[in-house]
Write an enzyme that holds these catalytic residues in place. Structure first.
Site, mmCIF file in Angstrom:
data_model
loop_
_atom_site.group_PDB
_atom_site.id
_atom_site.type_symbol
_atom_site.label_atom_id
_atom_site.label_comp_id
_atom_site.label_asym_id
_atom_site.label_seq_id
_atom_site.Cartn_x
_atom_site.Cartn_y
_atom_site.Cartn_z
ATOM 1 N N LYS A 125 0.850 -1.204 0.000
ATOM 2 C CA LYS A 125 0.000 0.000 0.000
ATOM 3 C C LYS A 125 0.891 1.261 0.000
ATOM 4 O O LYS A 125 1.939 1.254 -0.631
ATOM 5 C CB LYS A 125 -0.950 -0.018 1.195
ATOM 6 C CG LYS A 125 -1.661 -1.352 1.360
ATOM 7 C CD LYS A 125 -2.783 -1.293 2.339
ATOM 8 C CE LYS A 125 -3.336 -2.680 2.569
ATOM 9 N NZ LYS A 125 -4.624 -2.680 3.213
ATOM 10 N N GLU B 45 -9.684 -0.723 -1.509
ATOM 11 C CA GLU B 45 -9.321 0.656 -1.154
ATOM 12 C C GLU B 45 -9.403 1.570 -2.374
ATOM 13 O O GLU B 45 -9.497 2.792 -2.229
ATOM 14 C CB GLU B 45 -7.935 0.676 -0.494
ATOM 15 C CG GLU B 45 -8.018 0.143 0.933
ATOM 16 C CD GLU B 45 -6.734 -0.435 1.478
ATOM 17 O OE1 GLU B 45 -5.659 -0.223 0.901
ATOM 18 O OE2 GLU B 45 -6.830 -1.145 2.514
HETATM 19 C C1 PEP Z 1 -4.904 -5.947 1.635
HETATM 20 O O1 PEP Z 1 -4.878 -4.730 1.716
HETATM 21 O O2 PEP Z 1 -4.902 -6.458 0.504
HETATM 22 C C2 PEP Z 1 -4.939 -6.725 2.844
HETATM 23 C C3 PEP Z 1 -5.280 -7.966 2.745
HETATM 24 O O3 PEP Z 1 -4.613 -6.073 4.019
HETATM 25 P P1 PEP Z 1 -4.395 -6.735 5.474
HETATM 26 O O4 PEP Z 1 -3.603 -8.000 5.280
HETATM 27 O O5 PEP Z 1 -3.633 -5.703 6.248
HETATM 28 O O6 PEP Z 1 -5.757 -7.020 6.024
#
Ligand code: PEP
Length: 246
Positions: free
Chosen positions: A12, A96
């Site tokens: 991210k 997101e």
């Molecule tokens: C993601 O953003 O793809 C994700 C799975 O985040 P997290 O593992 O932090 O839940």
């Protein structure tokens, strides 16, 4: 022969150049791993990571791309630019972006076509919100996202689909085994009906994957890889998730 699990780390908007040693430690673990490993850093790190990982099995990817190869689109990056910077893959339709940037399925399909045009292997994300699950709409939502986000041009191409329930991302809430298997089998049925690819797509689970639950998640029917957010940022955690696939 069974597919090698795909373990993908989505960084991210995290990571400066000082994070390169983390990816070198991930590279070291990946060399003896059964899993295929991919990291999706912020685009600013693609070039330095590609240089640092010159002869590495770790693949790199972008987190989004524009539909057009070039043009007057301030702030955007094309699939061709990601490829040029060292990406092999790209994540598309992450929740997101679907929710934070109001991306619709048709836009995700157009970006997928762009990724294929540039020679990038897409991971297309789908997943329901908590409200949708509570209203009994999970199957309808996932089916629509699959139908409208996956273009016909994926026929014959290598690609992957990640099931990421929105309510599981970054929350510490992981669906029950039955909920995961139900979604993965829905995805696999959809893919088998529509596409006849030589390389069978990986179906990944994503949402609060941690070193302690990765091994179990990988035993579930239909889970042939993991998309990991927070726990992919530190090699100490991510390498345990990679090892869970051995
Ligand atoms: C993601 O953003 O793809 C994700 C799975 O985040 P997290 O593992 O932090 O839940």
């Amino acid at each position: 022969m069974p597919k090698h699990p795909l373990i993908a780390g989505n960084w991210k908007m995290h990571g400066l150049r000082e994070a390169i040693p983390e990816v070198l430690a991930i590279d070291a673990a990946s060399r003896s791993a059964r899993a295929s490993v991919a990291i999706f850093p912020p685009s600013t790190l693609l070039c330095p990571m590609r240089e640092a990982l010159a002869d590495s099995p770790v693949r790199l990817g972008g987190q989004d791309c524009h539909t057009e190869p070039l043009g007057a689109f301030t702030g955007d990056l094309s699939a061709e630019m990601l490829k040029d910077a060292g990406a092999d893959m790209v994540i598309l339709g992450h929740s997101e972006r679907r929710h934070g940037h109001k991306e619709a399925c048709e836009g995700v399909a157009a970006k997928t076509r762009a990724a294929l045009r540039a020679g990038l292997e897409p991971i297309i994300c789908i997943g329901e919100t908590l409200d949708q699950r509570q209203e009994g709409l999970t199957h309808a939502v996932l089916s629509k996202q699959l139908r409208d986000s996956l273009p016909e041009t994926l026929e014959g191409q290598t690609f992957h689909v990640a099931y990421e329930p929105v309510w599981a991302i970054g929350t510490g809430h992981v669906p029950t085994d039955d909920q995961v298997v139900d979604a993965m089998l829905l995805i696999q049925k959809h893919l088998a009906k529509r596409f006849h690819n030589q390389v069978v797509p990986h179906t990944l689970y994503g949402g609060s994957v941690k070193p302690d639950n990765a091994r179990h998640l990988l035993t579930l029917d239909g889970v042939d890889g993991l998309l990991v957010g927070g726990a992919s940022l530190k090699a100490a955690d991510f390498n345990r998730i990679i090892a869970a696939a051995d």
